[in-house]
Design an enzyme around this catalytic site. Structure first.
Site, PDB file in Angstrom:
ATOM      1  N   GLY B  31      23.213 -11.881 -98.044  1.00 40.40           N
ATOM      2  CA  GLY B  31      22.944 -10.801 -96.879  1.00 40.40           C
ATOM      3  C   GLY B  31      23.068 -11.296 -95.529  1.00 40.40           C
ATOM      4  O   GLY B  31      23.194 -10.638 -94.547  1.00 40.40           O
ATOM      5  N   CYS B 240      34.519  16.338-112.607  1.00 41.22           N
ATOM      6  CA  CYS B 240      35.842  16.073-112.222  1.00 41.22           C
ATOM      7  C   CYS B 240      36.742  17.032-112.936  1.00 41.22           C
ATOM      8  O   CYS B 240      36.635  17.338-114.044  1.00 41.22           O
ATOM      9  CB  CYS B 240      36.155  14.416-112.826  1.00 41.22           C
ATOM     10  SG  CYS B 240      38.090  14.158-112.629  1.00 41.22           S
ATOM     11  N   CYS B 243      39.143  15.042-115.597  1.00 40.82           N
ATOM     12  CA  CYS B 243      38.830  14.339-116.734  1.00 40.82           C
ATOM     13  C   CYS B 243      37.334  14.743-117.134  1.00 40.82           C
ATOM     14  O   CYS B 243      36.734  14.436-118.238  1.00 40.82           O
ATOM     15  CB  CYS B 243      38.638  12.749-116.641  1.00 40.82           C
ATOM     16  SG  CYS B 243      37.441  12.267-115.508  1.00 40.82           S
ATOM     17  N   CYS B 265      37.938  12.514-109.567  1.00 43.81           N
ATOM     18  CA  CYS B 265      37.437  11.229-109.395  1.00 43.81           C
ATOM     19  C   CYS B 265      38.121  10.477-108.439  1.00 43.81           C
ATOM     20  O   CYS B 265      39.348  10.449-108.441  1.00 43.81           O
ATOM     21  CB  CYS B 265      37.633  10.397-110.628  1.00 43.81           C
ATOM     22  SG  CYS B 265      36.578  11.152-112.041  1.00 43.81           S
ATOM     23  N   CYS B 271      39.389   7.646-113.982  1.00 48.81           N
ATOM     24  CA  CYS B 271      39.584   8.885-114.320  1.00 48.81           C
ATOM     25  C   CYS B 271      40.872   8.890-115.548  1.00 48.81           C
ATOM     26  O   CYS B 271      40.807   9.519-116.558  1.00 48.81           O
ATOM     27  CB  CYS B 271      40.089   9.554-113.250  1.00 48.81           C
ATOM     28  SG  CYS B 271      40.344  11.717-113.369  1.00 48.81           S
TER      29      CYS B 271
END
Lengths: 266, 291
Positions: B31, B240, B243, B265, B271
């Site tokens: 970080g 979606c 899909c 997606c 997808c």
């Protein structure tokens, strides 16, 4: 009033004691050999003309400037500590819990881009408050105490008047219940009626919360109203030191006499 | 100039050493933003110059590279960066998340869970999470040093005060291992939970701002929130349309002037592989004989 306050508080240990504090800008004197004790619940005024070193002194006390010599002993929860020798992290923690700093220009002390509620809540969140509802309730409470109506909580300070901004700055500083407030010309730049209201408010808060305060100003009326004790500075040195009424009514040093006699009598 | 005139993966070896050193430091201090001497790259700032430099420093000839832009393998940014490394490094490229060893991404984490040994490289426009709250760089560094992060919550407070909820929906700040507050690059907050405990190494490169930071595998990354307004990994409330996936991040696509729309997606590989496996959404058609 002042005499009583003075005699009762001297029995306690000092909240802050300053010994031999000096700050030089190259060869020029910022402030030199300043020593004093500040007791819990006491308000100390520092007066003097521009360039007398009063703002330098205040910055050194509040840890914004590093003094060249001297010590500033503050009675922290864990006992007296020299804040000059403290690590920066620890000093900052003090600055957002036990201390507060009210700037002359509210723009220096406020975040102009965020709402009044956010401004008041910042110190709470800095010390770990993580409940939005509580933070907001406290912000509303404090806005009320400084006479800002609760429906302005989501407005930005840029839309506030000068007096409101200054009151908001005070609320933002006092929300975490500090023990010592540094004020740098808190009434500077405000017109007289707004000044009077602000002074009234400050006096009420100081008494009610048992705050200690160090107020730097060039306005003798402000210290007459607020301060228990007074320090007069000139050229970086403290030239006179005593109870406010005593110093103002019976000035001993030539400069203090000049200062007192320069005030226009209306 | 011929293509052979370039060193492997475009950057010279000394530069790569310098970048690797920054990456190692970043991995050692999760970080923390490590400064590095960002180079001019043959693309404009904002197009992933930081990510490209990190990828270049990580690539070896045996690597298989995947590049995605907002989840898609076939948008301009993804195609040009992929081609760039094909030409300058000659590495194999793929669109399949599971086959890639290095994935450079802009603003998404693939839906398919990453595995140990994979490297995910993010393109970061602004690495400093405190930037829009505190304009002074000296001050923000001090705030990181002293863990002075109250201001980060002020931003979330402002969101709730103004919108009634935490309206920050991307670029959502996380606290890494209880220490540094980190900007996860503008990924949707839907992806934030995938930052934490991920098996892959996650590297973040900001070219213009000259910063590299990192999340080593299995690192804790907690999205900041309030007790009474907890973090929610939100997405469009649909499945979606191609899909049928109900739990993937969706793009909204306007399909005609009458305001018809479909949700698909954003991760094209996810997808596509679902459709190849026979899943069909509301507006989808079965692929002929798989793909």
């Amino acid at each position: 009033m002042d005499t009583n306050a003075f005699t009762t508080v001297t029995t306690a240990d000092p909240l802050m004691s300053v010994r031999g504090l000096s700050k030089f800008y190259g060869t020029r004197i910022g402030c030199d050999a300043v020593s004093f004790d500040l007791f819990p619940g006491e308000v100390l005024g520092i007066v003097g003309e521009s360039g007398s070193g009063k703002s330098t002194l205040l910055s050194c006390l509040a840890g914004h400037l590093a003094p060249d010599t001297g010590e500033v002993i503050f009675a922290t929860a864990a006992g007296p500590r020299d804040t000059v020798k403290m690590a920066e992290a620890e000093r900052r923690r003090l600055a957002r819990t036990d201390w507060a700093f009210v700037h002359q220009n509210p723009r220096d002390g406020l975040r102009m881009g965020i709402s009044a509620g956010g401004n008041v809540g910042e110190r709470l969140m800095a010390v770990g408050a993580r409940h939005y509802g509580d933070i907001r309730a406290q912000a509303i409470d404090w806005l009320g105490r400084v006479e800002i109506s609760a429906d302005r909580i989501d407005d930005r300070p840029s839309g506030f008047s000068g007096g409101m901004q200054q009151r908001l700055q005070i609320a933002r500083n006092l929300v975490t219940g500090p023990r010592l407030v540094f004020m740098d010309e808190p009434t500077g730049g405000l017109d007289v009626s707004v000044q009077a209201r602000l002074l009234d408010l400050l006096r009420g808060l100081v008494r009610e919360m048992g705050l200690s305060a160090i107020i730097v100003t060039h306005d003798l009326a402000v210290v007459r109203l607020l301060a228990d004790r007074l320090m007069v500075m000139k050229g970086g040195y403290v030239v006179e030191h005593g109870l406010t009424d005593q110093v103002l009514d019976d000035p001993q040093h030539a400069y203090t006499q000049l200062l007192v006699s320069s005030v226009l009598q209306v | 100039m011929t293509e052979q005139a370039y060193n492997f993966a475009y950057l010279d070896e000394q530069t790569k050493t310098m970048i690797r050193r920054a990456i190692l430091k970043g991995v050692a201090i999760p970080g923390y933003q490590v400064p590095f001497a960002s180079r001019e790259m043959p693309m404009p700032y904002g197009w992933g110059t930081g990510g490209v430099q990190v990828t270049a420093a990580c690539l070896v000839p045996e690597d298989t590279l995947k590049v995605i832009d907002q989840g898609a393998d076939d948008t301009t940014n993804a195609v040009s960066i992929r081609r760039f490394f094909q030409r300058t490094a000659g590495v194999a490229v793929t669109e399949a998340t599971t086959e890639a060893t290095v994935i450079q991404t802009r603003h998404r984490i693939p839906e398919t869970a990453l595995a140990e040994g994979q490297i995910l490289v993010y393109q970061v426009p602004i690495p400093e999470p405190l930037r829009f709250l505190e304009p002074r760089e000296t001050e923000t560094r001090k705030m990181h040093e002293l863990e002075d992060y109250g201001l980060m919550h002020v931003k979330l407070y402002e969101d709730i005060a103004r919108h009634g909820q935490i309206a920050t929906s991307y670029d959502y700040p996380v606290k890494v291992e209880g220490r540094y507050v980190m900007d996860p690059s503008p990924i949707p907050k839907f992806d934030n939970p995938k930052l934490a405990g991920n098996a892959a190494i996650q590297l973040f490169g900001a070219g213009r701002e000259q910063r590299i930071y990192a999340l080593p595998p299995y690192t804790e990354a907690i999205s900041l929130d309030f007790d009474d307004y907890p973090f929610v990994a939100s997405k469009a409330d649909h499945a979606c349309d191609l899909c049928g996936a109900a739990a993937s991040y969706l793009d909204e696509v306007i399909t005609d002037d009458q305001g018809s729309r479909m949700f698909v997606c954003s991760d094209t590989d996810f997808c596509g592989s679902r459709r190849a496996a026979g899943h069909v959404g509301r507006l989808g058609t079965p692929l002929a004989g798989g793909k």
